[in-house]
Design an enzyme around this catalytic site. Structure first.
Site, short mmCIF file in Angstrom:
data_model
loop_
_atom_site.label_atom_id
_atom_site.label_comp_id
_atom_site.label_asym_id
_atom_site.label_seq_id
_atom_site.Cartn_x
_atom_site.Cartn_y
_atom_site.Cartn_z
CB CYS A 59 76.24 -27.31 22.37
SG CYS A 59 75.50 -25.76 22.16
CG HIS A 105 75.11 -27.31 16.35
ND1 HIS A 105 74.89 -28.29 17.68
CD2 HIS A 105 74.78 -26.24 17.67
CE1 HIS A 105 75.12 -27.16 18.58
NE2 HIS A 105 75.75 -26.04 18.32
CD GLU A 106 76.27 -22.21 16.36
OE1 GLU A 106 76.17 -22.43 17.40
OE2 GLU A 106 76.98 -23.03 16.23
CG HIS A 109 72.23 -22.26 18.88
ND1 HIS A 109 71.78 -22.32 20.50
CD2 HIS A 109 73.63 -22.78 19.55
CE1 HIS A 109 72.73 -23.37 21.29
NE2 HIS A 109 74.03 -23.70 20.05
#
Length: 182
Positions: free
Chosen positions: A110, A153-154, A157
């Site tokens: 990341c 993953h995004e 966030h």
């Protein structure tokens, strides 16, 4: 032009908070941020540019990593050497996923985590994402393998979750045998 110093470190409080929905039409600032992120991610994956600008390679970035708590993701996927697809999704939602789970063998990384992290992050092998493009039109994207991991993953966030939060600190390779390595 975005540089590594513009990306917030994992210690920053806002990286652990939920981002807010985006309303349309987009502002010029939002459009410029998207362009800057695409340029950064593309350059970071071209070795000569990454070295020139001292960039760590990255495939995705959310505005929260720049201190802007808005719900959109930008992914620049190198599908062939020097050839990229750009994905920009506003107010994205995961609407379906495979049962099969995978993980990145060498470990996820990341741009906001500036250290080596051991462990695996189980992810769906295939996902479908729905959201909106820059003009507010509904879009649907199906992704698999590496691209599916990037989307998940995004999306994390936007919920204030870092990949490090998903690794069991007592057993970082827990249940590894249940998932397929990519």
């Amino acid at each position: 032009m975005l540089l590594m110093k513009d990306i917030l470190d994992e210690k920053e409080k806002c990286l652990h908070e939920k981002s807010h929905e985006v309303t349309f039409p987009l502002t010029n600032d939002q459009k410029n941020t998207v362009k800057d992120i695409i340029e950064f991610l593309t350059n970071s994956q071209i070795p000569e540019m990454a070295e020139k600008y001292d960039l760590r390679p990255g495939m995705g970035l959310t505005p929260v990593q720049l201190g802007i708590k808005e719900r959109y993701i930008v992914i620049v996927h190198e599908y062939d050497e020097g050839k990229f697809d750009n994905y920009v999704v506003f107010n994205p939602k995961l609407v379906s996923n495979s049962e099969e789970m995978i993980y990145v063998g060498e470990g996820e990384g990341c741009l906001s985590v500036n250290r080596e992290v051991d462990g695996i992050v189980p992810r769906f092998a295939r996902v479908t994402i729905e959201g909106y493009d820059e003009d507010g039109n509904k879009i649907r994207i199906r992704a698999r393998e590496e691209l599916a991991i990037a989307f998940q993953h995004e999306l994390d966030h936007l919920e204030g979750i870092l990949f490090t939060d998903k690794i069991d600190p007592k057993n970082p390779y827990k249940n590894k045998e249940k998932y397929r390595e990519i």
